[in-house]
Scaffold this motif. Structure first.
Motif, PDB file in Angstrom:
ATOM      1  N   ARG A 124      41.244  32.246  46.132  1.00  0.00           N
ATOM      2  CA  ARG A 124      40.457  33.067  45.210  1.00  0.00           C
ATOM      3  C   ARG A 124      39.097  33.429  45.825  1.00  0.00           C
ATOM      4  O   ARG A 124      38.655  34.571  45.742  1.00  0.00           O
ATOM      5  N   TYR A 125      38.457  32.462  46.451  1.00  0.00           N
ATOM      6  CA  TYR A 125      37.152  32.741  47.066  1.00  0.00           C
ATOM      7  C   TYR A 125      37.293  33.741  48.214  1.00  0.00           C
ATOM      8  O   TYR A 125      36.474  34.647  48.367  1.00  0.00           O
ATOM      9  N   LYS A 126      38.327  33.569  49.016  1.00  0.00           N
ATOM     10  CA  LYS A 126      38.517  34.494  50.134  1.00  0.00           C
ATOM     11  C   LYS A 126      38.790  35.900  49.613  1.00  0.00           C
ATOM     12  O   LYS A 126      38.223  36.887  50.099  1.00  0.00           O
ATOM     13  N   THR A 127      39.654  35.970  48.602  1.00  0.00           N
ATOM     14  CA  THR A 127      40.021  37.281  48.056  1.00  0.00           C
ATOM     15  C   THR A 127      38.811  37.976  47.455  1.00  0.00           C
ATOM     16  O   THR A 127      38.565  39.158  47.709  1.00  0.00           O
ATOM     17  N   VAL A 128      38.043  37.226  46.664  1.00  0.00           N
ATOM     18  CA  VAL A 128      36.873  37.827  46.018  1.00  0.00           C
ATOM     19  C   VAL A 128      35.834  38.235  47.067  1.00  0.00           C
ATOM     20  O   VAL A 128      35.255  39.320  46.994  1.00  0.00           O
ATOM     21  N   GLY A 129      35.629  37.390  48.065  1.00  0.00           N
ATOM     22  CA  GLY A 129      34.675  37.720  49.122  1.00  0.00           C
ATOM     23  C   GLY A 129      35.058  39.003  49.848  1.00  0.00           C
ATOM     24  O   GLY A 129      34.219  39.878  50.081  1.00  0.00           O
ATOM     25  N   TRP A 130      36.334  39.110  50.146  1.00  0.00           N
ATOM     26  CA  TRP A 130      36.796  40.301  50.858  1.00  0.00           C
ATOM     27  C   TRP A 130      36.747  41.525  49.963  1.00  0.00           C
ATOM     28  O   TRP A 130      36.453  42.629  50.411  1.00  0.00           O
ATOM     29  N   ALA A 131      37.026  41.320  48.680  1.00  0.00           N
ATOM     30  CA  ALA A 131      37.004  42.450  47.741  1.00  0.00           C
ATOM     31  C   ALA A 131      35.586  43.006  47.609  1.00  0.00           C
ATOM     32  O   ALA A 131      35.390  44.221  47.537  1.00  0.00           O
ATOM     33  N   ILE A 132      34.598  42.117  47.581  1.00  0.00           N
ATOM     34  CA  ILE A 132      33.207  42.584  47.524  1.00  0.00           C
ATOM     35  C   ILE A 132      32.894  43.400  48.771  1.00  0.00           C
ATOM     36  O   ILE A 132      32.341  44.505  48.706  1.00  0.00           O
ATOM     37  N   ALA A 133      33.274  42.865  49.931  1.00  0.00           N
ATOM     38  CA  ALA A 133      33.042  43.585  51.186  1.00  0.00           C
ATOM     39  C   ALA A 133      33.720  44.951  51.150  1.00  0.00           C
ATOM     40  O   ALA A 133      33.117  45.976  51.499  1.00  0.00           O
ATOM     41  N   ALA A 134      34.970  44.979  50.706  1.00  0.00           N
ATOM     42  CA  ALA A 134      35.739  46.226  50.712  1.00  0.00           C
ATOM     43  C   ALA A 134      35.140  47.243  49.745  1.00  0.00           C
ATOM     44  O   ALA A 134      35.081  48.439  50.047  1.00  0.00           O
ATOM     45  N   GLY A 154      35.235  52.934  46.147  1.00  0.00           N
ATOM     46  CA  GLY A 154      34.947  51.508  46.071  1.00  0.00           C
ATOM     47  C   GLY A 154      36.117  50.742  45.496  1.00  0.00           C
ATOM     48  O   GLY A 154      36.577  49.740  46.061  1.00  0.00           O
ATOM     49  N   LEU A 155      36.637  51.233  44.369  1.00  0.00           N
ATOM     50  CA  LEU A 155      37.730  50.520  43.709  1.00  0.00           C
ATOM     51  C   LEU A 155      39.006  50.559  44.542  1.00  0.00           C
ATOM     52  O   LEU A 155      39.709  49.552  44.667  1.00  0.00           O
ATOM     53  N   GLY A 156      39.277  51.712  45.131  1.00  0.00           N
ATOM     54  CA  GLY A 156      40.487  51.846  45.941  1.00  0.00           C
ATOM     55  C   GLY A 156      40.462  50.907  47.141  1.00  0.00           C
ATOM     56  O   GLY A 156      41.444  50.214  47.429  1.00  0.00           O
ATOM     57  N   ALA A 157      39.332  50.861  47.827  1.00  0.00           N
ATOM     58  CA  ALA A 157      39.216  49.975  48.990  1.00  0.00           C
ATOM     59  C   ALA A 157      39.356  48.519  48.561  1.00  0.00           C
ATOM     60  O   ALA A 157      39.954  47.695  49.254  1.00  0.00           O
ATOM     61  N   MET A 158      38.823  48.228  47.374  1.00  0.00           N
ATOM     62  CA  MET A 158      38.897  46.861  46.852  1.00  0.00           C
ATOM     63  C   MET A 158      40.354  46.466  46.584  1.00  0.00           C
ATOM     64  O   MET A 158      40.792  45.380  46.984  1.00  0.00           O
ATOM     65  N   VAL A 159      41.094  47.344  45.939  1.00  0.00           N
ATOM     66  CA  VAL A 159      42.512  47.065  45.673  1.00  0.00           C
ATOM     67  C   VAL A 159      43.259  46.891  46.997  1.00  0.00           C
ATOM     68  O   VAL A 159      44.061  45.964  47.166  1.00  0.00           O
ATOM     69  N   VAL A 200      32.634  19.163  42.878  1.00  0.00           N
ATOM     70  CA  VAL A 200      32.851  19.058  41.425  1.00  0.00           C
ATOM     71  C   VAL A 200      34.302  19.390  41.105  1.00  0.00           C
ATOM     72  O   VAL A 200      34.972  20.060  41.878  1.00  0.00           O
ATOM     73  N   PRO A 201      34.813  18.909  39.975  1.00  0.00           N
ATOM     74  CA  PRO A 201      36.205  19.221  39.637  1.00  0.00           C
ATOM     75  C   PRO A 201      36.407  20.729  39.496  1.00  0.00           C
ATOM     76  O   PRO A 201      35.532  21.437  38.994  1.00  0.00           O
ATOM     77  N   HIS A 202      37.549  21.205  39.954  1.00  0.00           N
ATOM     78  CA  HIS A 202      37.816  22.647  39.880  1.00  0.00           C
ATOM     79  C   HIS A 202      38.953  22.933  38.900  1.00  0.00           C
ATOM     80  O   HIS A 202      39.626  23.928  38.992  1.00  0.00           O
ATOM     81  N   ARG A 203      39.137  21.990  37.972  1.00  0.00           N
ATOM     82  CA  ARG A 203      40.297  22.061  37.089  1.00  0.00           C
ATOM     83  C   ARG A 203      40.372  23.350  36.288  1.00  0.00           C
ATOM     84  O   ARG A 203      41.378  24.007  36.223  1.00  0.00           O
ATOM     85  N   THR A 204      39.255  23.703  35.664  1.00  0.00           N
ATOM     86  CA  THR A 204      39.319  24.823  34.724  1.00  0.00           C
ATOM     87  C   THR A 204      38.412  25.952  35.174  1.00  0.00           C
ATOM     88  O   THR A 204      37.827  26.645  34.370  1.00  0.00           O
ATOM     89  N   GLN A 205      38.303  26.094  36.487  1.00  0.00           N
ATOM     90  CA  GLN A 205      37.307  27.059  36.947  1.00  0.00           C
ATOM     91  C   GLN A 205      37.700  28.504  36.664  1.00  0.00           C
ATOM     92  O   GLN A 205      38.791  28.950  36.986  1.00  0.00           O
ATOM     93  N   THR A 206      36.797  29.237  36.064  1.00  0.00           N
ATOM     94  CA  THR A 206      37.030  30.645  35.788  1.00  0.00           C
ATOM     95  C   THR A 206      36.442  31.481  36.923  1.00  0.00           C
ATOM     96  O   THR A 206      35.713  30.967  37.766  1.00  0.00           O
ATOM     97  N   TYR A 207      36.765  32.785  36.913  1.00  0.00           N
ATOM     98  CA  TYR A 207      36.183  33.666  37.915  1.00  0.00           C
ATOM     99  C   TYR A 207      34.669  33.725  37.773  1.00  0.00           C
ATOM    100  O   TYR A 207      33.946  33.839  38.742  1.00  0.00           O
ATOM    101  N   ARG A 208      34.211  33.635  36.540  1.00  0.00           N
ATOM    102  CA  ARG A 208      32.762  33.708  36.333  1.00  0.00           C
ATOM    103  C   ARG A 208      32.046  32.518  36.950  1.00  0.00           C
ATOM    104  O   ARG A 208      30.970  32.657  37.515  1.00  0.00           O
ATOM    105  N   ALA A 209      32.686  31.363  36.839  1.00  0.00           N
ATOM    106  CA  ALA A 209      32.057  30.147  37.356  1.00  0.00           C
ATOM    107  C   ALA A 209      31.856  30.215  38.863  1.00  0.00           C
ATOM    108  O   ALA A 209      31.004  29.524  39.413  1.00  0.00           O
ATOM    109  N   MET A 210      32.631  31.065  39.537  1.00  0.00           N
ATOM    110  CA  MET A 210      32.486  31.184  40.988  1.00  0.00           C
ATOM    111  C   MET A 210      31.081  31.632  41.378  1.00  0.00           C
ATOM    112  O   MET A 210      30.620  31.378  42.474  1.00  0.00           O
ATOM    113  N   PHE A 211      30.431  32.344  40.472  1.00  0.00           N
ATOM    114  CA  PHE A 211      29.117  32.903  40.806  1.00  0.00           C
ATOM    115  C   PHE A 211      27.981  32.170  40.115  1.00  0.00           C
ATOM    116  O   PHE A 211      26.847  32.616  40.132  1.00  0.00           O
TER     117      PHE A 211
END
Ligand SMILES: Nc1ncnc2c1ncn2[C@@H]1O[C@H](COP(=O)(O)OP(=O)(O)O)[C@@H](O)[C@H]1O
Ligand SMILES: [Mg+2]
Lengths: 366, 253
Positions: free
Chosen positions: A223-233, A112-117, B104-115
């Protein structure tokens, strides 16, 4: 209470069906296991393909990468991998039950981790591509991953690797892999349900509708694209590891990187069920897999033709998919405001008294 | 009075076309500044340069004293400098509330806030702003089904949701039903007076911009032609000539 019950019913149904299936039809446990893997394929493909509009044709690469990472870990924990693969299974290698389960557990996590990286690094390169270029680029990655693995002797090259043998009865083995596949897919399903309901879901859909606008509004699109793909991977990598162990013998082109079968099926299953929805991939995968198995039994010789026809029909004539079609037909049932032309066309009233609520808020802020 | 945006000698060419030629201007804080000029004079290009949509060929662009000409679109947006599009861009398959929530503003968005889920006060603010632009009743309609003018209002509300410090509006009244224009002007003014947002507005409709802006810059053929308060611009012979040459009339109402 009544609507709540009605809302939770499908979820409960899915869980109950998953738990009951191998006990009701023990002869089909292997088929059910593959079905959960198919559902996982469709669900992971939909994260980018359906929710974000990035049609990858190469997601199967994560499946294969996970499968090989797990194999190398399982063997490498106790033996020299190069020697093991060089013997092509001629030398019988024993794994104790303890070694088997430890190796598998560590292997699954590493997969899981390897595919994610791998997906994160790949994302840097291919997320610059849009539309058909992204599809072809990712397809190229999956195809070359298969070829490269085939040329790599350390992991057995084109000859493949025989994996450690499950220390127990065949029936226990089937149930063991069934439970793992079912659990993995259910975790993925509820994880996606949760993130689609929040900011992730809206950001993904914003990227799908107009990525340039989303960038202009400051959304962290990459960031959203990367995280989305990482979850899939991550989930694909683990599923690959499971699938490899279930088959018992892995090789690059047919088992680990089957780009034109599994790699395409995941796309078709999403389209059939309804892309960009939570249930679409589940329904699409179930129907597709059932259809495929039935034609394999009753239409031998014609099975690929039948499957091809299903793909053509769903891609050409039924693009919104089953869930999309149902939503269009009965939008009220899904809490979607009916497309009210009259309301949409009436002009807003900007002459009325200034909005009291906004004024109240701005005053409070000052 | 501090300058929010300072452009100095900004130039941008597309092949042989010099769309912006050494433009120098200032957008003061808490005011409404207008940008006018005949079609093709380089107004949208200047907006694109300011928000980092494309690299500029020469010059400097500062936002709150900080050089931003080498930043990317998203970074600039997160600093609080936002624009709307002349062609209007919204997320067309999502409903109005969803369009607002993701703005909404995305100025200080953390990874946690994404979810994370949206807290009730954010939803409330989204609905308040939709009411502000007259779209409250239509908040659950798919935004792509709204008329062009209403999509423009929605895009304006989305920009407000982002809580920018400066908002660049590219022809906000184009395509808006004439009966609504007065209401919209009122909303633009209140965005500045009540929400404290500095506006920089491209506008084709002369009576509108004369009544709206404190200060107007006029472009022609990529160059800055004139600059001053509305009364001065209205009577500036060069401006009148530029518009007459392009078949425009200052008093077209
Ligand atoms: N992306 C582009 N590529 C080539 N030429 C462009 C581009 N954008 C604008 N131009 C040209 O630059 C000039 C100014 O255009 P624009 O800034 O859109 O004018 P305005 O907004 O004042 O009507 C026009 O001649 C236009 O054709
Ligand atoms: Mg323009």
């Amino acid at each position: 209470m009544n609507t709540r019950l009605r809302r939770t019913l499908p979820y409960a149904g899915l869980l109950i069906a998953g738990i009951a299936a191998p006990f009701l039809f023990p002869d089909y446990t292997f088929q059910f296991t593959v079905l959960w893997v198919m559902i996982l394929f469709a669900l992971t493909w939909d994260i980018l393909g359906g929710q974000m509009g990035y049609n990858s044709l190469g997601n199967i690469a994560f499946f294969g990468v996970g499968m090989y990472i797990c194999a190398v870990v399982q063997i490498g924990l106790y033996y020299d991998v190069a020697q093991y693969t060089a013997s092509y299974g001629a030398v019988k290698v024993e794994f104790t039950a303890d070694q088997y389960f430890t190796g598998l557990a560590v292997g699954l996590i590493a997969a899981g981790l390897g595919a994610m990286v791998f997906s994160i690094i790949l994302g840097w390169v291919v997320f610059g591509l849009r539309g058909p270029y992204f599809a072809i680029g990712t397809l190229g990655v999956a195809l070359s991953a298969g070829e490269l693995t085939g040329a790599w002797d350390y992991v057995g090259g084109g000859g493949g690797i025989a994996l450690p043998i499950y220390p127990g009865e065949p029936d226990d083995r089937s149930l063991f892999f069934y439970v793992l596949s079912f659990t993995l897919t259910i975790i993925l399903f509820f994880l996606l349900r949760w993130i689609y309901l929040g900011r992730f879901g809206l950001a993904a859909n914003a990227i799908r509708d107009d990525e340039e606008k989303a960038e202009g509004m400051g959304i962290h699109t990459m960031r959203y694209k990367t995280v989305g793909w990482a979850i899939a991977a991550f989930f694909l990598g683990i599923s690959g590891a499971l699938f490899g162990n279930m088959i018992g013998f892995i090789e690059p082109l047919e088992v680990a990187f089957p780009t034109v079968t599994f790699g395409l099926f995941m796309v078709v299953m999403c389209l059939l069920g309804g892309r960009g929805t939570l249930w679409g991939p589940v329904i699409g995968a179930t129907l597709f897999h059932t259809f495929k198995e039935v034609t394999w039994i009753y239409l031998l010789g014609w099975q690929w033709v039948a499957l091809g026809a299903l793909i053509v029909v769903s891609v050409v004539f039924f693009q919104q998919g089953i869930v999309g079609w149902v939503k269009e037909k009965w939008p009220e049932k899904f809490g979607i405001a009916v497309d009210d032309r009259a309301l949409a066309e009436t002009d807003p009233d900007l002459d009325e008294a200034p909005s009291q609520r906004l004024r109240r808020q701005t005053e409070a802020a000052q | 009075m501090t300058a929010m945006i300072e452009c100095e000698g900004v130039s941008k060419a597309f092949g042989g076309v010099i769309a912006n030629n050494e433009i120098t201007l200032e957008v003061p804080e808490g005011r409404i500044t207008g940008l006018i000029g005949p079609n093709g004079s380089g107004k949208t290009t200047l907006f694109n340069s300011i928000v980092g949509y494309h690299p500029i060929d020469a010059g400097s662009i500062k936002f709150q004293g900080r050089e931003i000409s080498d930043l990317r679109v998203q970074q600039i947006a997160r600093l609080g400098l936002l624009r709307t599009f002349q062609q209007t861009r919204i997320y067309s398959k999502m409903n109005c509330v969803e369009n607002m929530l993701i703005s909404v503003p995305h100025r200080t968005q953390t990874y946690r806030a994404m979810f994370s889920k949206y807290p009730p006060d954010v939803t409330e603010r989204a609905e308040d702003l939709l009411e502000f632009v007259g779209l409250y009743e239509k908040r659950f309609l798919i935004s792509g089904n709204l008329s062009f003018g209403q999509q423009k209002l929605l895009e304006f509300a989305m920009a407000l949701m982002n809580e920018p410090k400066v908002l660049l509006l590219d022809e906000p009244t184009a395509g808006i039903n004439p009966t609504l224009i007065n209401g919209l002007i009122d909303r633009l003014k209140r965005a500045t007076s009540e929400l404290g947002i500095t506006l920089f507005v491209i506008e084709h409709n002369m009576p509108v911009i004369m009544g709206l802006a404190d200060n107007i810059y006029c472009l022609a053929n990529g160059r800055l032609l004139a600059h001053g308060p509305p009364e001065k611009i209205q009577n500036d012979q060069r401006v009148i000539n530029a518009y007459l040459g392009a078949h425009y009339y200052l008093d077209s109402d």
